[in-house]
Design a protein around this motif. Sequence first.
Motif, short mmCIF file in Angstrom:
data_model
loop_
_atom_site.label_atom_id
_atom_site.label_comp_id
_atom_site.label_asym_id
_atom_site.label_seq_id
_atom_site.Cartn_x
_atom_site.Cartn_y
_atom_site.Cartn_z
N LEU A 110 0.83 -1.20 0.00
CA LEU A 110 0.00 0.00 0.00
C LEU A 110 0.87 1.26 0.00
O LEU A 110 0.57 2.24 -0.69
N LEU A 111 1.94 1.24 0.77
CA LEU A 111 2.82 2.40 0.82
C LEU A 111 3.43 2.69 -0.54
O LEU A 111 3.46 3.85 -0.99
N CYS A 112 3.92 1.68 -1.22
CA CYS A 112 4.51 1.89 -2.54
C CYS A 112 3.49 2.44 -3.53
O CYS A 112 3.79 3.34 -4.33
N ASP A 113 2.26 1.92 -3.47
CA ASP A 113 1.19 2.42 -4.34
C ASP A 113 0.90 3.88 -4.03
O ASP A 113 0.78 4.73 -4.93
N ALA A 114 0.80 4.20 -2.73
CA ALA A 114 0.50 5.58 -2.34
C ALA A 114 1.63 6.53 -2.72
O ALA A 114 1.39 7.66 -3.15
N LEU A 115 2.87 6.09 -2.56
CA LEU A 115 4.01 6.93 -2.95
C LEU A 115 3.94 7.26 -4.44
O LEU A 115 4.17 8.41 -4.85
N ALA A 116 3.64 6.27 -5.27
CA ALA A 116 3.57 6.50 -6.71
C ALA A 116 2.47 7.51 -7.04
O ALA A 116 2.65 8.40 -7.89
N GLN A 117 1.33 7.39 -6.36
CA GLN A 117 0.23 8.32 -6.62
C GLN A 117 0.56 9.73 -6.11
O GLN A 117 0.18 10.73 -6.74
#
Length: 223
Positions: A110-117
Motif C-alpha cells: 500500500l505504501l509503494c502504491d501511495a508513494l507513486a500516486q
Amino acid sequence: MGTLYLVRHGQASFGADNYDQLSPRGMAQAERLGQYWQEHGQSFDAVFTGTLHRHAQTLEGIARQLPGLPAATALPALNEYDSHALIRCIHTEPLEKPDTPERYRLHFRLLCDALAQWMSGVITPQGMPSWEAFSDGIHQALEQIRKQHAGGNVLLVSSGGPISTAVGQVLGTTPEACIALNMRLRNSAVTEFSISPKRLMLQTFNTLNHLDTPETRDWATFA
C-alpha cells in the motif's frame, strides 16, 4: 573533494504506537557505526540531521562511540514523509498492526502504491507537502551542503525517503525509481556522495560495512 555520508536511522519501532523511537537493536546499530568509524579514524567537519526523534537518537548513538562530533544542524527538509497519511489516502479503513509477514507485506504494498500516486499528483495526503515541495527541500539541503562543505567530510542522518530521493536526484532517475531505492535501504546503512564545488557524485549506496563481523552480520533490518 569532500565526502557526504548519508546515514539512515537505526531500526525504529515499526508497528508500535510511536514509530519515532529507536529499538534496542536500532541503538546498537548506531553505536556500532560510531565504533567502526572511531576504529578507522573517521572525522567530520559538519553534521546535519532531520528533526525527528529517531534521527537525534541515531546521532547520539554514533557520538557515544565517536566523540568530538561538531554540533548538528537540524533541517526539517530531511524529515521522512508521513507513511500513515499516504496510506490513508488509498485505504481508508484502519490497517491491523503489521505483526505477521502477510500484514507487513500489505503495509508496504500500500505504501509503494501511495508513494507513486503522491509523486504523480493523484493524491494529496493530509498535512504533507506536495512531492515537488518535498523533493525541492531535499535538493536545497544538498545544495547548502555542497556550497558550504565542498572540501570537507559531512555526516547527514536522515530517513529512507529523503536519502533515496537524494540518490535519485544525483543519478537523475525518475521519481518512481526512488521508491525502489527507498524500499531497499537498511537501518544505519551508509550512502556516500563525493562533494565537489560543482556537483555531488554517488560513490556507495546502502552499505553496512560496520556490521560485517561474525557478531553483527544478523543485525541488518529494514524498518
